[in-house]
Design a protein around this motif. Sequence first.
Motif, mmCIF file in Angstrom:
data_model
loop_
_atom_site.group_PDB
_atom_site.id
_atom_site.type_symbol
_atom_site.label_atom_id
_atom_site.label_comp_id
_atom_site.label_asym_id
_atom_site.label_seq_id
_atom_site.Cartn_x
_atom_site.Cartn_y
_atom_site.Cartn_z
ATOM 1 N N LEU A 127 15.793 34.064 34.635
ATOM 2 C CA LEU A 127 15.458 32.640 34.607
ATOM 3 C C LEU A 127 13.959 32.416 34.772
ATOM 4 O O LEU A 127 13.374 31.540 34.128
ATOM 5 N N ARG A 128 13.337 33.224 35.613
ATOM 6 C CA ARG A 128 11.892 33.095 35.811
ATOM 7 C C ARG A 128 11.136 33.439 34.530
ATOM 8 O O ARG A 128 10.192 32.742 34.144
ATOM 9 N N ASP A 130 12.320 33.259 31.451
ATOM 10 C CA ASP A 130 12.586 32.203 30.466
ATOM 11 C C ASP A 130 11.717 30.973 30.730
ATOM 12 O O ASP A 130 11.238 30.324 29.788
ATOM 13 N N LEU A 131 11.530 30.648 32.009
ATOM 14 C CA LEU A 131 10.679 29.504 32.356
ATOM 15 C C LEU A 131 9.245 29.741 31.929
ATOM 16 O O LEU A 131 8.586 28.856 31.369
ATOM 17 N N LEU A 277 23.289 27.703 39.019
ATOM 18 C CA LEU A 277 22.155 28.121 38.190
ATOM 19 C C LEU A 277 22.119 29.633 38.035
ATOM 20 O O LEU A 277 21.892 30.162 36.937
ATOM 21 N N GLY A 281 23.579 29.791 34.568
ATOM 22 C CA GLY A 281 22.391 29.289 33.907
ATOM 23 C C GLY A 281 22.216 27.790 34.073
ATOM 24 O O GLY A 281 22.992 27.112 34.770
ATOM 25 N N PRO A 282 21.206 27.229 33.428
ATOM 26 C CA PRO A 282 20.917 25.789 33.579
ATOM 27 C C PRO A 282 22.058 24.885 33.148
ATOM 28 O O PRO A 282 22.227 23.792 33.702
ATOM 29 N N GLU A 283 22.836 25.316 32.152
ATOM 30 C CA GLU A 283 23.933 24.457 31.685
ATOM 31 C C GLU A 283 24.961 24.219 32.786
ATOM 32 O O GLU A 283 25.400 23.083 33.014
ATOM 33 N N MET A 285 24.459 24.569 36.000
ATOM 34 C CA MET A 285 23.836 23.809 37.082
ATOM 35 C C MET A 285 23.823 22.314 36.748
ATOM 36 O O MET A 285 24.141 21.473 37.603
ATOM 37 N N LEU A 286 23.459 21.963 35.529
ATOM 38 C CA LEU A 286 23.441 20.558 35.133
ATOM 39 C C LEU A 286 24.847 19.963 35.174
ATOM 40 O O LEU A 286 25.019 18.792 35.538
#
Length: 380
Positions: A127-128, A130-131, A277, A281-283, A285-286
Amino acid sequence: MTRLVARPPRPTLRFAGRGNGAGPGEPAGLPRGVIILLGAAGLVVTVAGMQATADLLAPVMLALMLTVTVSPLTQWLRRHGTPVWLAMLTTVVTVYVILFALGGALFVSVARLVDLLPQYQDQFAGLRDDLVSGLSGLGISAGQLRDLVAGADPGTVARLAEGLVGGLTGLLSNTVFLLAVLLFMCLDTVNFPARLQSVTGERPQVVGALRSFAQGTRRYLLVSTVFGLVVAVVDTVLLWWLDVPLPLLWGLLSFITNYIPNVGFVIGLIPPALLALLQGGPELMLTVILLYCAVNFVIQSVIQPKIVGDAVGLSATVSFLSLVFWTWVLGALGALLAIPLTLLTKGLLVDIDPSTRWLNALLSDSPVRDDAAARTRPAP
């Protein structure tokens, strides 16, 4: 012969009443503005004193809230012929169980989060990266971004969580003092109603204010418990359906944070959102954040404050401001005790004096009916 000379009457200090001044031939009193300034100065000194003694005052207020909550159990046992010693013992054990259950659940929640984070080392690194890649596409230097997020890893988050555990441990450093205060308050609970009854004739307003505080605190805790159970069940089912780790634990955390008005659901959202997360992943988490907001925000920040306000006579704005104020004064425990402390303050400063009860109409969402005036009003 000694001559008797009449002394002039001593001037008396009068506070300005209606009309902000004295009548003809009467000594002048303090202007209303001066009275307001003196009251504000006294309030500042009082708040500063509470902040200075927060480490002692907060446990005492927590003990008072717990004792008020279980006091009906003591009176019920006494009415049914239970011996005094057994009623006292039952009250003390009940309060201790509630205290350790709430504190233990918070501690276990944070500790389990600390244990789980190291297992997501690879996901966190991905994730880091990708950011960094995503922001580099916007023209931001990749080297600066990597230096910025170099310290962001599960170990850092775990250390932050461990610091939170240390803060909880420090909060419980007054455990012996809190348990002692609870013990003595529970012992006094058996005979306290009789003592209140004995002074009702001389100080009915004081007794009425204390009873109003106790009843309002119990109503608030009852409403918060019911809504907390609903939120905990819904959150647990949602997290289990989304395959987020430890759904039962985060549901329990939602139940506990529900006692913090307005913003409690945000505190209960952080651990499951973080794990979502790392897990999906972000999906994911959202998805967790959106579902929490759809359920918890609507229930805890829209519906519950309205019902709590109707139950205890406080508007949603007053409830939120009380949360901010008491957290600033007493720290973390102030958030948990915000509504009971506001009810106690209102009882001692507003309900105790018939001339200030009109303020209840401004503190509540709806006009407050004066029961005393209603009883004295002639029937139509």
